[in-house]
Design a protein around this motif. Structure first.
Motif, short mmCIF file in Angstrom:
data_model
loop_
_atom_site.label_atom_id
_atom_site.label_comp_id
_atom_site.label_asym_id
_atom_site.label_seq_id
_atom_site.Cartn_x
_atom_site.Cartn_y
_atom_site.Cartn_z
N UNK A 35 -20.68 14.43 31.08
CA UNK A 35 -20.51 14.35 32.51
C UNK A 35 -21.55 13.37 33.07
N UNK A 45 -16.35 14.44 34.82
CA UNK A 45 -16.16 14.35 33.38
C UNK A 45 -15.86 12.93 32.95
N UNK A 48 -14.43 13.78 26.61
CA UNK A 48 -14.65 15.06 25.97
C UNK A 48 -14.05 15.03 24.57
N UNK A 97 -11.75 25.68 24.21
CA UNK A 97 -11.38 25.07 25.47
C UNK A 97 -10.83 26.05 26.47
N UNK A 98 -10.84 27.35 26.14
CA UNK A 98 -10.33 28.35 27.06
C UNK A 98 -11.34 28.67 28.13
N UNK A 99 -11.37 29.93 28.54
CA UNK A 99 -12.28 30.33 29.60
C UNK A 99 -13.66 30.66 29.03
N UNK A 100 -14.21 29.70 28.33
CA UNK A 100 -15.52 29.86 27.71
C UNK A 100 -16.57 29.13 28.53
N UNK A 101 -17.75 29.67 28.64
CA UNK A 101 -18.80 28.98 29.39
C UNK A 101 -19.19 27.69 28.71
N UNK A 102 -19.49 26.70 29.52
CA UNK A 102 -20.01 25.46 28.99
C UNK A 102 -21.54 25.52 29.03
N UNK A 104 -24.97 23.47 28.91
CA UNK A 104 -25.41 22.11 29.23
C UNK A 104 -26.79 21.81 28.66
N UNK A 105 -26.98 20.52 28.32
CA UNK A 105 -28.32 20.03 28.03
C UNK A 105 -29.06 19.77 29.34
N UNK B 32 -9.22 30.12 36.57
CA UNK B 32 -10.57 30.51 36.15
C UNK B 32 -11.54 29.81 37.08
N UNK B 36 -21.82 27.71 38.69
CA UNK B 36 -22.95 27.27 37.90
C UNK B 36 -24.17 27.11 38.80
N UNK B 43 -30.16 21.31 33.27
CA UNK B 43 -28.72 21.27 33.32
C UNK B 43 -28.16 22.51 33.99
N UNK B 44 -26.92 22.43 34.47
CA UNK B 44 -26.29 23.62 35.06
C UNK B 44 -26.14 24.73 34.03
N UNK B 46 -24.10 28.64 33.54
CA UNK B 46 -23.10 29.57 34.09
C UNK B 46 -23.79 30.77 34.72
N UNK B 51 -11.53 35.58 37.60
CA UNK B 51 -10.14 35.18 37.42
C UNK B 51 -9.35 35.70 38.61
N UNK B 93 -10.60 25.81 36.77
CA UNK B 93 -10.00 25.34 35.51
C UNK B 93 -8.57 25.82 35.46
#
Lengths: 113, 115
Positions: A35, A45, A48, A97-102, A104-105, B32, B36, B43-44, B46, B51, B93
């Motif tokens: 990003x 974005x 990816x 790629x589902x509803x998973x937390x991202x 970040x660095x 969803x 953040x 970085x951000x 969560x 939902x 999302x």
């Protein structure tokens, strides 16, 4: 437990120079993201990857290239840097790629003069 | 085309106050909605997510309220503390795969909680 590590943390480039930003994750995540964050613009974005050897374009891909030769690494390249690419770049990863937390660095602050 | 609109851009509250950050979306395929939190130089991360099958979710002092018919959702921070001072991003999302399944972020709200 490093999570997502970005190198370098800061960099100043001249217009036309090239460079590569490195992102490494130690969580065995399949998905990785690049990003850019600009004041008042949120996170946008760039590219990816949904797995080793794959890449795809995001919202603002022009001027950037990426590679994911190893599952844990995602590289972002600027072939010919432009002042408009001055930004803070964040790498993130997620298990799927589902509803998973991202995750970040802490970002790379890049200035193009 | 901005798909997630966030307001306000900045917010100042006194310690103990209840800041509220609002987001609105247009794409009915979104299913969803995470928030953040980002501290300066980091970085951000969560904070909380919801939902559309529930209207409210609480985690500690943080609550998401969701209004599916209005296509709006908001973050409330109860008993806010100076340590909550940060930039908050809402996101959405879609259920689709490919690029349509990527997170779309709002532009962020910079919150300052005064002692």
């Amino acid at each position: 437990n490093a999570g997502v590590t970005q190198t370098p943390k800061f960099r100043v480039l001249k217009t036309g120079q090239s460079m590569t930003l490195l992102c490494a994750q130690d969580m065995n995540h399949e998905y990785m993201y690049w990003y850019r964050q600009d004041p008042g613009m949120g996170l946008r974005l760039i590219h990816y990857s949904v797995g080793e050897g794959t890449t795809a374009k995001g919202e603002v891909p022009d001027g950037y290239n990426v590679s994911r030769l190893k599952k844990q690494n995602f590289l972002l390249g600027l072939e010919s840097a432009a002042p408009s690419q001055t930004s803070v770049y964040f790498c993130a990863s997620s298990r799927t790629g589902g509803h998973q937390p991202q995750h970040f660095g802490d970002g790379t602050r890049l200035s193009i003069l | 085309q901005q798909q997630v609109k966030q307001s306000p851009q900045s917010l100042i509250v006194q310690k103990g106050g209840i800041p509220i950050i609002n987001c609105a979306y247009e794409n009915t395929a979104f299913d969803y909605f995470p928030w953040y939190q980002q501290f300066p130089g980091k970085g951000p991360a969560l904070l909380i997510a919801i939902r559309p099958d529930v209207s409210e979710k609480k985690e500690g002092r943080f609550t998401i309220s969701f209004n599916k018919s209005a296509k709006q959702f908001s973050l409330h921070i109860m008993d806010s503390q100076p340590g909550d001072s940060a930039t908050y991003f809402c996101a959405a999302k879609a259920r689709y795969g490919g690029s349509q399944g990527n997170l779309i972020f709002g532009k962020g709200t910079k919150l300052s909680v005064k002692p």
